[in-house]
Design a protein around this motif. Sequence first.
Motif, mmCIF file in Angstrom:
data_model
loop_
_atom_site.group_PDB
_atom_site.id
_atom_site.type_symbol
_atom_site.label_atom_id
_atom_site.label_comp_id
_atom_site.label_asym_id
_atom_site.label_seq_id
_atom_site.Cartn_x
_atom_site.Cartn_y
_atom_site.Cartn_z
ATOM 1 N N GLY A 4 0.823 -1.199 0.000
ATOM 2 C CA GLY A 4 0.000 0.000 0.000
ATOM 3 C C GLY A 4 0.857 1.249 0.000
ATOM 4 N N TRP A 5 0.289 2.329 0.469
ATOM 5 C CA TRP A 5 1.010 3.597 0.524
ATOM 6 C C TRP A 5 0.527 4.395 1.724
ATOM 7 C CZ3 TRP A 5 -3.540 3.053 -1.800
ATOM 8 C CH2 TRP A 5 -4.451 4.108 -1.783
ATOM 9 N N TYR A 6 1.305 5.390 2.082
ATOM 10 C CA TYR A 6 0.895 6.309 3.140
ATOM 11 C C TYR A 6 0.844 7.717 2.578
ATOM 12 C CZ TYR A 6 5.771 7.865 3.761
ATOM 13 O OH TYR A 6 7.023 8.393 3.565
ATOM 14 N N GLN A 7 0.084 8.576 3.242
ATOM 15 C CA GLN A 7 -0.011 9.963 2.825
ATOM 16 C C GLN A 7 -0.351 10.836 4.028
ATOM 17 O OE1 GLN A 7 -3.331 9.553 -0.023
ATOM 18 N NE2 GLN A 7 -4.529 10.855 1.345
ATOM 19 N N SER A 8 0.054 12.088 3.944
ATOM 20 C CA SER A 8 -0.298 13.041 4.990
ATOM 21 C C SER A 8 -1.581 13.752 4.598
ATOM 22 C CB SER A 8 0.832 14.052 5.190
ATOM 23 O OG SER A 8 1.078 14.781 3.993
ATOM 24 N N THR A 9 -2.224 14.341 5.581
ATOM 25 C CA THR A 9 -3.466 15.064 5.339
ATOM 26 C C THR A 9 -3.516 16.280 6.240
ATOM 27 O OG1 THR A 9 -5.878 14.858 5.230
ATOM 28 C CG2 THR A 9 -4.776 13.750 7.047
ATOM 29 N N LEU A 10 -4.375 17.218 5.913
ATOM 30 C CA LEU A 10 -4.539 18.432 6.700
ATOM 31 C C LEU A 10 -5.931 18.445 7.309
ATOM 32 C CD1 LEU A 10 -3.457 21.205 7.611
ATOM 33 C CD2 LEU A 10 -4.414 22.165 5.506
ATOM 34 N N MET A 11 -6.014 18.413 8.608
ATOM 35 C CA MET A 11 -7.277 18.465 9.342
ATOM 36 C C MET A 11 -8.218 17.317 8.956
ATOM 37 S SD MET A 11 -6.619 21.204 11.080
ATOM 38 C CE MET A 11 -8.167 21.617 11.828
ATOM 39 N N GLY A 12 -7.648 16.175 8.546
ATOM 40 C CA GLY A 12 -8.471 15.021 8.223
ATOM 41 C C GLY A 12 -9.199 15.102 6.901
ATOM 42 N N SER A 13 -8.768 15.986 6.006
ATOM 43 C CA SER A 13 -9.465 16.147 4.713
ATOM 44 C C SER A 13 -8.824 15.255 3.656
ATOM 45 C CB SER A 13 -9.421 17.613 4.281
ATOM 46 O OG SER A 13 -8.091 18.082 4.240
ATOM 47 N N PHE A 14 -9.030 13.953 3.787
ATOM 48 C CA PHE A 14 -8.386 13.003 2.876
ATOM 49 C C PHE A 14 -9.385 12.245 2.002
ATOM 50 C CE2 PHE A 14 -9.197 10.973 6.942
ATOM 51 C CZ PHE A 14 -9.867 9.821 6.577
ATOM 52 N N GLN A 15 -10.676 12.361 2.252
ATOM 53 C CA GLN A 15 -11.663 11.553 1.537
ATOM 54 C C GLN A 15 -12.021 12.241 0.218
ATOM 55 O OE1 GLN A 15 -14.786 10.036 4.017
ATOM 56 N NE2 GLN A 15 -13.547 10.167 5.849
ATOM 57 N N THR A 16 -11.260 11.908 -0.815
ATOM 58 C CA THR A 16 -11.398 12.542 -2.121
ATOM 59 C C THR A 16 -11.501 11.483 -3.209
ATOM 60 O OG1 THR A 16 -8.994 12.656 -2.403
ATOM 61 C CG2 THR A 16 -10.073 14.555 -1.360
ATOM 62 N N VAL A 17 -11.863 11.948 -4.397
ATOM 63 C CA VAL A 17 -11.927 11.046 -5.558
ATOM 64 C C VAL A 17 -10.527 10.553 -5.914
ATOM 65 C CG1 VAL A 17 -12.583 10.875 -7.987
ATOM 66 C CG2 VAL A 17 -14.011 12.184 -6.412
ATOM 67 N N GLU A 18 -9.518 11.406 -5.715
ATOM 68 C CA GLU A 18 -8.138 10.998 -6.023
ATOM 69 C C GLU A 18 -7.712 9.814 -5.170
ATOM 70 O OE1 GLU A 18 -9.085 14.081 -5.485
ATOM 71 O OE2 GLU A 18 -8.834 14.962 -7.483
ATOM 72 N N LEU A 19 -8.132 9.781 -3.909
ATOM 73 C CA LEU A 19 -7.795 8.648 -3.047
ATOM 74 C C LEU A 19 -8.447 7.367 -3.568
ATOM 75 C CD1 LEU A 19 -6.538 7.538 -0.428
ATOM 76 C CD2 LEU A 19 -8.636 8.184 0.757
ATOM 77 N N ILE A 20 -9.682 7.459 -4.030
ATOM 78 C CA ILE A 20 -10.372 6.285 -4.578
ATOM 79 C C ILE A 20 -9.678 5.807 -5.842
ATOM 80 C CG2 ILE A 20 -12.548 5.472 -5.561
ATOM 81 C CD1 ILE A 20 -14.013 7.376 -3.715
ATOM 82 N N LEU A 58 -19.206 -1.256 -7.611
ATOM 83 C CA LEU A 58 -19.981 -0.184 -8.226
ATOM 84 C C LEU A 58 -19.072 0.813 -8.944
ATOM 85 C CD1 LEU A 58 -22.771 0.704 -5.639
ATOM 86 C CD2 LEU A 58 -23.025 -0.434 -7.831
ATOM 87 N N TYR A 59 -17.914 1.097 -8.359
ATOM 88 C CA TYR A 59 -17.020 2.089 -8.957
ATOM 89 C C TYR A 59 -16.438 1.572 -10.273
ATOM 90 C CZ TYR A 59 -13.908 6.111 -8.921
ATOM 91 O OH TYR A 59 -13.284 7.283 -9.240
ATOM 92 N N ARG A 60 -16.156 0.286 -10.349
ATOM 93 C CA ARG A 60 -15.644 -0.274 -11.602
ATOM 94 C C ARG A 60 -16.670 -0.134 -12.716
ATOM 95 N NH1 ARG A 60 -13.880 -4.654 -8.164
ATOM 96 N NH2 ARG A 60 -11.627 -4.553 -7.816
ATOM 97 N N ASN A 61 -17.947 -0.333 -12.380
ATOM 98 C CA ASN A 61 -19.010 -0.224 -13.378
ATOM 99 C C ASN A 61 -19.475 1.203 -13.598
ATOM 100 O OD1 ASN A 61 -19.027 -3.056 -13.579
ATOM 101 N ND2 ASN A 61 -20.455 -3.232 -11.856
ATOM 102 N N ASN A 62 -18.961 2.142 -12.783
ATOM 103 C CA ASN A 62 -19.326 3.553 -12.894
ATOM 104 C C ASN A 62 -20.841 3.732 -12.863
ATOM 105 O OD1 ASN A 62 -18.833 6.281 -13.072
ATOM 106 N ND2 ASN A 62 -18.712 6.290 -15.305
ATOM 107 N N ASN A 63 -21.475 3.055 -11.919
ATOM 108 C CA ASN A 63 -22.932 3.085 -11.823
ATOM 109 C C ASN A 63 -23.316 3.496 -10.400
ATOM 110 O OD1 ASN A 63 -25.654 2.756 -12.095
ATOM 111 N ND2 ASN A 63 -25.573 0.607 -12.726
ATOM 112 N N PHE A 64 -23.497 4.818 -10.214
ATOM 113 C CA PHE A 64 -23.843 5.327 -8.894
ATOM 114 C C PHE A 64 -25.203 6.013 -8.908
ATOM 115 C CE2 PHE A 64 -19.342 4.756 -8.132
ATOM 116 C CZ PHE A 64 -19.324 4.334 -6.822
ATOM 117 N N THR A 65 -26.146 5.397 -9.585
ATOM 118 C CA THR A 65 -27.504 5.926 -9.576
ATOM 119 C C THR A 65 -28.186 5.558 -8.257
ATOM 120 O OG1 THR A 65 -28.376 3.927 -10.626
ATOM 121 C CG2 THR A 65 -27.632 5.712 -12.077
ATOM 122 N N GLY A 66 -29.245 6.296 -7.952
ATOM 123 C CA GLY A 66 -29.971 6.026 -6.714
ATOM 124 C C GLY A 66 -30.554 4.628 -6.682
ATOM 125 N N GLU A 67 -31.036 4.157 -7.848
ATOM 126 C CA GLU A 67 -31.620 2.812 -7.916
ATOM 127 C C GLU A 67 -30.582 1.743 -7.618
ATOM 128 O OE1 GLU A 67 -33.885 -0.086 -11.188
ATOM 129 O OE2 GLU A 67 -33.343 1.986 -11.694
#
Length: 338
Positions: free
Chosen positions: A104-120, A162-171
């Motif tokens: 894996g890898w490690y990374q630093s963050t500022l004030m816990g703001s790490f939950q981004t699309v780039e991380l995914i 779901l992310y592999r299929n790029n299908n994030f509809t409500g249904e």
Amino acid sequence: MANTMPRSFLQAAATSEEVAPPLRVVQIEGLAVLKIIKHCNEFLPSLVTGQLLGLDVGSVLEVTNCFPFPIREEDEEIEADGANYQLEMMRCLREVNVDNNTVGWYQSTLMGSFQTVELIETFMNYQENIRRCVCIVYDPSRSAQGVLALKALKLTDSFMDLYRNNNFTGEKLREKNLSWVDIFEEIPIKVSNSALASAFMTELEPELPVKQCDYDRLKLSTAPYMERNLEFLIDCMEDLSAEQNKFQYYYRNLSRQQAQQQTWLQKRRVENMARKAAGEEPLPEEDPANPIFKPILEPSRVDSYLITNQISNYCNQINGVATQSFNRLYLMKALHED
């Protein structure tokens, strides 16, 4: 007596992958923790990353070593140099008989703001080659408050599908029963040291009276940290409001389109009744060339899920800091009364 055919190495490896237990704990060496902390603190306020090395043993992911990535700008040639740097570092570690398996890898963050699309995206890229990997996130600003802010994260299997299929509809999300809390899974971290290192640290521990730094832990002021958390929380609330406006706009357009389709369908049915009375062939009740039958794309809910996760993280941090502050206040009150 039944004949047992010998299995090849590939068959045995495939079987072991099928029955591999879920990841329960990340066991990280104390030296690797110190390297991560040193790297992240040295380059503040810049955010840094690095590679984690170790072994995947059953339900335990052992992190025995790590090395930092060089800070680079977004450029193809520099990215190629970064990949060559990683390969060269792992080759050198292998030559000196150090674990060089990427976990894996490690990374630093500022004030816990790490939950981004780039991380995914980084998780998905690692998952292509590594079956089980984690990201260790270190927050220097949170650690300055007296807490070792070290988290080990992984993506849940349902979210990755779901992310592999790029299908994030409500249904689809309702079908999978996936909510915003099901994106990341936090794995418990266990810091381990060898017996010799533990004995050495015990010898180094001084038997001295209380120092000034020990009294500094009783400082009552947490205003700067609390203020920044609240500022980030307000920004996230604004982002979430913007995401909700997108969905409101989508549902308004969808309702308008459905109303237009019903009106058009009623007119077509009346026209078909007249054609049948005149002995003519009825027209189809759907016209793909008509713009009102063109489907409206539903916005992805990934951003809103990540923002909601981030809001929850800020609220937990504020709650933790407030709890510590109250404990200090009650302690100081008791000391004054005595």
